[in-house]
Design an enzyme around this catalytic site. Structure first.
Site, PDB file in Angstrom:
ATOM      1  N   GLY A  69      17.472  13.525 111.678  1.00  0.00           N
ATOM      2  CA  GLY A  69      17.880  13.581 113.081  1.00  0.00           C
ATOM      3  C   GLY A  69      16.781  13.248 114.049  1.00  0.00           C
ATOM      4  O   GLY A  69      17.036  12.887 115.206  1.00  0.00           O
ATOM      5  N   THR A  79      33.140  15.935 109.550  1.00  0.00           N
ATOM      6  CA  THR A  79      33.283  15.199 108.293  1.00  0.00           C
ATOM      7  C   THR A  79      34.525  15.654 107.543  1.00  0.00           C
ATOM      8  O   THR A  79      35.284  14.835 107.009  1.00  0.00           O
ATOM      9  CB  THR A  79      32.032  15.381 107.420  1.00  0.00           C
ATOM     10  OG1 THR A  79      30.892  14.875 108.122  1.00  0.00           O
ATOM     11  CG2 THR A  79      32.167  14.624 106.103  1.00  0.00           C
ATOM     12  N   ASN A  80      34.768  16.969 107.515  1.00  0.00           N
ATOM     13  CA  ASN A  80      35.952  17.466 106.807  1.00  0.00           C
ATOM     14  C   ASN A  80      37.240  16.994 107.454  1.00  0.00           C
ATOM     15  O   ASN A  80      38.210  16.668 106.768  1.00  0.00           O
ATOM     16  CB  ASN A  80      35.923  18.992 106.759  1.00  0.00           C
ATOM     17  CG  ASN A  80      34.961  19.515 105.713  1.00  0.00           C
ATOM     18  OD1 ASN A  80      34.267  18.739 105.057  1.00  0.00           O
ATOM     19  ND2 ASN A  80      34.902  20.817 105.567  1.00  0.00           N
ATOM     20  N   ARG A 105      33.199  25.664 116.667  1.00  0.00           N
ATOM     21  CA  ARG A 105      33.159  26.782 115.721  1.00  0.00           C
ATOM     22  C   ARG A 105      33.343  28.072 116.517  1.00  0.00           C
ATOM     23  O   ARG A 105      32.377  28.649 117.024  1.00  0.00           O
ATOM     24  CB  ARG A 105      31.814  26.758 114.992  1.00  0.00           C
ATOM     25  CG  ARG A 105      31.695  27.746 113.852  1.00  0.00           C
ATOM     26  CD  ARG A 105      30.324  27.674 113.224  1.00  0.00           C
ATOM     27  NE  ARG A 105      30.127  26.480 112.453  1.00  0.00           N
ATOM     28  CZ  ARG A 105      30.365  26.354 111.147  1.00  0.00           C
ATOM     29  NH1 ARG A 105      30.831  27.394 110.477  1.00  0.00           N
ATOM     30  NH2 ARG A 105      30.153  25.227 110.523  1.00  0.00           N
ATOM     31  N   TYR A 154      12.406  14.364 109.367  1.00  0.00           N
ATOM     32  CA  TYR A 154      13.809  14.753 109.225  1.00  0.00           C
ATOM     33  C   TYR A 154      14.713  13.705 109.872  1.00  0.00           C
ATOM     34  O   TYR A 154      14.411  13.173 110.949  1.00  0.00           O
ATOM     35  CB  TYR A 154      14.048  16.131 109.855  1.00  0.00           C
ATOM     36  CG  TYR A 154      15.510  16.468 109.950  1.00  0.00           C
ATOM     37  CD1 TYR A 154      16.239  16.795 108.813  1.00  0.00           C
ATOM     38  CD2 TYR A 154      16.184  16.390 111.165  1.00  0.00           C
ATOM     39  CE1 TYR A 154      17.587  17.064 108.883  1.00  0.00           C
ATOM     40  CE2 TYR A 154      17.539  16.668 111.245  1.00  0.00           C
ATOM     41  CZ  TYR A 154      18.234  17.001 110.098  1.00  0.00           C
ATOM     42  OH  TYR A 154      19.589  17.249 110.179  1.00  0.00           O
ATOM     43  N   ARG A 166      16.827  19.039 113.550  1.00  0.00           N
ATOM     44  CA  ARG A 166      16.471  18.448 114.830  1.00  0.00           C
ATOM     45  C   ARG A 166      15.662  19.440 115.661  1.00  0.00           C
ATOM     46  O   ARG A 166      15.913  20.635 115.644  1.00  0.00           O
ATOM     47  CB  ARG A 166      17.731  18.048 115.603  1.00  0.00           C
ATOM     48  CG  ARG A 166      18.383  16.778 115.114  1.00  0.00           C
ATOM     49  CD  ARG A 166      19.572  16.403 115.982  1.00  0.00           C
ATOM     50  NE  ARG A 166      20.719  17.251 115.744  1.00  0.00           N
ATOM     51  CZ  ARG A 166      21.137  18.222 116.541  1.00  0.00           C
ATOM     52  NH1 ARG A 166      20.484  18.468 117.674  1.00  0.00           N
ATOM     53  NH2 ARG A 166      22.200  18.936 116.239  1.00  0.00           N
ATOM     54  N   HIS A 223      29.998  11.957 120.565  1.00  0.00           N
ATOM     55  CA  HIS A 223      29.747  12.658 119.305  1.00  0.00           C
ATOM     56  C   HIS A 223      31.093  12.958 118.652  1.00  0.00           C
ATOM     57  O   HIS A 223      31.544  14.095 118.608  1.00  0.00           O
ATOM     58  CB  HIS A 223      28.969  13.944 119.627  1.00  0.00           C
ATOM     59  CG  HIS A 223      28.376  14.619 118.442  1.00  0.00           C
ATOM     60  ND1 HIS A 223      28.086  15.966 118.426  1.00  0.00           N
ATOM     61  CD2 HIS A 223      27.995  14.150 117.223  1.00  0.00           C
ATOM     62  CE1 HIS A 223      27.544  16.296 117.272  1.00  0.00           C
ATOM     63  NE2 HIS A 223      27.495  15.216 116.520  1.00  0.00           N
ATOM     64  N   LYS A 234      21.260   9.706 116.353  1.00  0.00           N
ATOM     65  CA  LYS A 234      21.483  10.415 117.612  1.00  0.00           C
ATOM     66  C   LYS A 234      20.702   9.792 118.772  1.00  0.00           C
ATOM     67  O   LYS A 234      21.184   9.741 119.900  1.00  0.00           O
ATOM     68  CB  LYS A 234      21.079  11.884 117.470  1.00  0.00           C
ATOM     69  CG  LYS A 234      21.686  12.611 116.283  1.00  0.00           C
ATOM     70  CD  LYS A 234      23.185  12.724 116.361  1.00  0.00           C
ATOM     71  CE  LYS A 234      23.693  13.679 115.290  1.00  0.00           C
ATOM     72  NZ  LYS A 234      25.159  13.775 115.236  1.00  0.00           N
ATOM     73  N   SER A 258      27.489  19.465 115.724  1.00  0.00           N
ATOM     74  CA  SER A 258      26.968  19.234 114.384  1.00  0.00           C
ATOM     75  C   SER A 258      27.246  20.440 113.495  1.00  0.00           C
ATOM     76  O   SER A 258      27.142  21.593 113.924  1.00  0.00           O
ATOM     77  CB  SER A 258      25.466  18.972 114.441  1.00  0.00           C
ATOM     78  OG  SER A 258      25.187  17.797 115.169  1.00  0.00           O
ATOM     79  N   ALA A 259      27.616  20.146 112.242  1.00  0.00           N
ATOM     80  CA  ALA A 259      27.876  21.170 111.222  1.00  0.00           C
ATOM     81  C   ALA A 259      29.074  22.037 111.561  1.00  0.00           C
ATOM     82  O   ALA A 259      29.149  23.199 111.168  1.00  0.00           O
ATOM     83  CB  ALA A 259      26.640  22.038 110.989  1.00  0.00           C
ATOM     84  N   CYS A 260      30.057  21.477 112.275  1.00  0.00           N
ATOM     85  CA  CYS A 260      31.254  22.245 112.656  1.00  0.00           C
ATOM     86  C   CYS A 260      32.548  21.632 112.138  1.00  0.00           C
ATOM     87  O   CYS A 260      33.623  22.048 112.547  1.00  0.00           O
ATOM     88  CB  CYS A 260      31.321  22.400 114.175  1.00  0.00           C
ATOM     89  SG  CYS A 260      30.143  23.582 114.845  1.00  0.00           S
ATOM     90  N   ASP A 293      31.071  10.859 112.723  1.00  0.00           N
ATOM     91  CA  ASP A 293      30.069  11.498 113.579  1.00  0.00           C
ATOM     92  C   ASP A 293      29.954  10.898 114.977  1.00  0.00           C
ATOM     93  O   ASP A 293      29.767  11.622 115.936  1.00  0.00           O
ATOM     94  CB  ASP A 293      28.704  11.431 112.898  1.00  0.00           C
ATOM     95  CG  ASP A 293      27.674  12.339 113.544  1.00  0.00           C
ATOM     96  OD1 ASP A 293      28.033  13.471 113.942  1.00  0.00           O
ATOM     97  OD2 ASP A 293      26.506  11.938 113.664  1.00  0.00           O
ATOM     98  N   ASN A 321      20.896  23.416 106.202  1.00  0.00           N
ATOM     99  CA  ASN A 321      21.062  22.101 106.828  1.00  0.00           C
ATOM    100  C   ASN A 321      20.745  20.978 105.842  1.00  0.00           C
ATOM    101  O   ASN A 321      20.388  19.883 106.243  1.00  0.00           O
ATOM    102  CB  ASN A 321      20.172  21.968 108.065  1.00  0.00           C
ATOM    103  CG  ASN A 321      20.566  20.788 108.950  1.00  0.00           C
ATOM    104  OD1 ASN A 321      21.755  20.513 109.136  1.00  0.00           O
ATOM    105  ND2 ASN A 321      19.582  20.075 109.478  1.00  0.00           N
ATOM    106  N   SER A 322      20.853  21.245 104.548  1.00  0.00           N
ATOM    107  CA  SER A 322      20.650  20.181 103.561  1.00  0.00           C
ATOM    108  C   SER A 322      21.724  19.112 103.739  1.00  0.00           C
ATOM    109  O   SER A 322      22.841  19.393 104.188  1.00  0.00           O
ATOM    110  CB  SER A 322      20.671  20.754 102.150  1.00  0.00           C
ATOM    111  OG  SER A 322      21.854  21.495 101.910  1.00  0.00           O
ATOM    112  N   ARG A 323      21.385  17.888 103.343  1.00  0.00           N
ATOM    113  CA  ARG A 323      22.232  16.751 103.715  1.00  0.00           C
ATOM    114  C   ARG A 323      22.478  15.798 102.548  1.00  0.00           C
ATOM    115  O   ARG A 323      21.733  15.753 101.579  1.00  0.00           O
ATOM    116  CB  ARG A 323      21.547  15.953 104.835  1.00  0.00           C
ATOM    117  CG  ARG A 323      21.336  16.723 106.121  1.00  0.00           C
ATOM    118  CD  ARG A 323      22.561  16.702 106.988  1.00  0.00           C
ATOM    119  NE  ARG A 323      22.450  17.516 108.173  1.00  0.00           N
ATOM    120  CZ  ARG A 323      23.218  17.359 109.256  1.00  0.00           C
ATOM    121  NH1 ARG A 323      24.125  16.410 109.288  1.00  0.00           N
ATOM    122  NH2 ARG A 323      23.078  18.160 110.290  1.00  0.00           N
TER     123      ARG A 323
END
Length: 559
Positions: A232, A286-287, A429, A230, A83, A259, A239, A281-283, A306, A396-398
């Site tokens: 995003g 999803t897990n 994080r 991309y 993004r 979010h 978003k 994001s990325a924190c 998300d 940041n691969s998805r």
């Protein structure tokens, strides 16, 4: 077969008669502005999806992955991998409607652009931008089609990659047009910004990084995106609509667009409650959403990982839907150890981006497992672990995967009324310097806690390093209006639900104002991105089981 019906470019596929007059008028304006070679009105069918993917494979945009079921790999231009927050704008008549205006410092809670300036930028960037390309008209629904909690948009794009990805991430098809009827819709215009002149060859990943623009007009319900493919920046239902315009619409209509993940948790005694949780994001959203509890008798199910749209019902119960239809998750760090549910989800009907390609036709990324002896990295170059110092997959691969693939998908994931929310969590994080879990003493105190959240920067945006950034409510890049008004709206939502009552598993009827709010940083910074289910149990126990606390007091969870 092509047809010419009231458009200056031919319709190469799709039924233009399905477009209501107000939709057709907007499409006509976009065709006249962007001058595409032809127009494809998407119907969302599996046949259409197969044909688009076959075309993209022939063009070299997608690489088939024979190791898996209907999976493909896309490699983006190295300049188009995240993004672009610095080039993302809110447009309103007055600056203070969009962003705070502190004196003497540069604000970090969004960027504002004068609508007149945006108009000039559109006149400069978009005329003829789709020359030589197909324009895809994508009718999509954010949320279950027909739900009163859902919103309908139309995205126009010259990227077939965007078209197939929107089919994963949203509900796309002719049914959306039928439900829309004569109602208003969100207008989303996107272009990669690279006109294709006659006789010239296309590049594998067209983009125009020097002229990237992502702009939102909340009052007009319009989104403009130029120069980036991309996800995003180009999947405008995500978003852009679901959070930036969504939060602005939510403020006007009395709900919240956040979010947040949505998960269901079933306890050993059979009680099931739903939580939402906000992380940047990325924190780890999803897990956490896909957590596999090790505690005996617990079960976690996924509604979304998300974005959450939350609205109180007639009885004051806060209910939530996941407006999305798929997962757009960060690949690095995802493994059978950190997230076995994700690993069981992503190897069917998935579009991977910027991961490594293995010799057996599969994919690999850092943190997935044992390193391959050799592979092709995300830039398309040979990669060997003992000879290369750069990562094989971009940080940041998805993976872009349908929700229906998830083995722990909640049975109510498409309930048009939404699922009843019992707890709200905030996290980030933060490897050091803050308590692992803590709670507030009231709704107002919880809003204050949410406003104070900070988190390390990640590869999901263009920030460098691991600087700790102020990220209130994990919404810093996604506010659709002034943050001060956003805080006021959260406080007002507490008052709005004050009159509503919530039945806690038939045992206690209690007003929201008697609940407490728990701010729980449940992120435990393991290298594997794992989440400790014990912390979730603690937060749940604050209100679901008085025996765990030795008190009859129920509390809300805000994390």
């Amino acid at each position: 077969m092509t047809t010419m019906i009231d458009l200056s470019s031919p319709v190469s596929r799709g039924d233009i008669s399905l477009l209501a007059p107000h939709v057709l008028a907007w499409v006509r304006d976009c065709v006249d502005l962007c001058t595409p070679n032809d127009v494809h009105i998407m119907d969302g069918s599996p046949q259409e999806d197969r044909e688009l993917k076959t075309m993209l494979v022939k063009k070299g945009v997608l690489t088939p992955l024979p190791k898996y079921d209907n999976c493909f790999l896309a490699r983006t231009d190295p300049r188009d991998v995240a993004r672009t927050e610095g080039r993302t704008f809110l447009c309103s008549p007055k600056r203070k409607q969009s962003v705070p205006n502190p004196e003497g410092v540069k604000g970090q809670l969004g960027n504002w652009m004068d609508p007149a300036e945006l108009g000039e930028r559109i006149k400069t960037l978009f005329p003829g931008c789709m020359k030589g390309r197909t324009m895809y008209v994508i009718p999509f629904s954010m949320g279950p089609v027909g739900s009163k909690l859902s919103k309908i948009g139309l995205e126009i794009t010259d990227s077939a990659y965007v078209a197939i990805s929107m089919r994963v991430m949203t509900r796309v098809g002719t049914k959306v047009l039928t439900v829309l009827g004569e109602d208003p819709f969100v207008k989303c215009l996107h272009s990669v910004g690279v006109p294709l002149e006659e006789g010239t060859s296309d590049v594998q990943w067209p983009c125009n990084p020097d002229k990237v623009l992502v702009a939102h007009k909340p009052e007009a319900m319009e989104i403009f995106s130029f120069g980036s493919g991309y996800g995003g920046n180009s999947l405008l239902g995500k978003k852009c609509l679901a959070l930036r315009l969504g939060s602005a619409m939510a403020r006007k209509e009395g709900w919240l667009a956040e979010h947040m993940l949505i998960s269901g948790i079933r306890t050993p005694d059979g009680t099931k409650k739903y939580i939402t949780a906000a992380f940047p994001s990325a924190c780890g959203k999803t897990n956490l959403a896909m957590m596999s509890p090790k505690l005996k008798g617990y079960e976690v199910t996924v509604v979304g990982d998300d974005i959450a749209w939350l609205r109180p019902d007639a009885n004051g119960q806060l209910r939530a839907i996941n407006p999305e239809n798929g997962f757009f998750g960060v690949a690095p760090g995802t493994s059978m150890q950190s997230n076995p549910i994700a690993m069981a989800t992503i190897f069917k009907d998935t579009i991977f981006s910027n991961v490594a390609l293995t010799e057996d036709g599969g994919v690999w990324w850092e943190g997935m497992g044992d390193k391959p002896k050799s592979c092709i990295d995300w830039r398309g170059q040979p990669w060997k672990p003992n000879k290369c110092s750069t990562p094989a997959a971009h940080p940041n691969s998805r993976f872009c995967s349908p929700l229906v693939n998830c083995p722990s998908l909640d049975s109510a994931w498409e309930d048009p009324e939404g699922v009843p929310i019992s707890s709200i969590l905030f996290g980030g994080r933060r490897p050091r310097g803050v308590p692992l879990v803590y709670q507030s003493i009231s709704w107002e105190h919880g809003v204050f806690m949410g406003a104070c959240v900070k988190s390390e920067a990640t590869a999901a945006a263009e920030h460098k390093g691991k600087a700790v950034m102020h990220d209130p409510f994990s919404m810093r890049p996604f506010f659709g209006y002034n943050f001060g008004d956003y805080l006021r709206h959260w406080l007002d939502m507490g008052k709005k639900t004050e009159k509503g009552t919530i039945n806690l598993y038939g045992e206690l009827v209690q007003t929201w104002r008697k609940w407490r709010i728990v701010v729980a940083r449940i992120w435990r910074q393991h290298p594997s991105n794992s989440v400790d289910p014990g912390q979730v149990r603690w937060s749940c126990s604050c209100k679901w089981s008085s025996s765990w606390l030795g008190t009859n007091q129920r509390r809300t969870v805000l994390a």
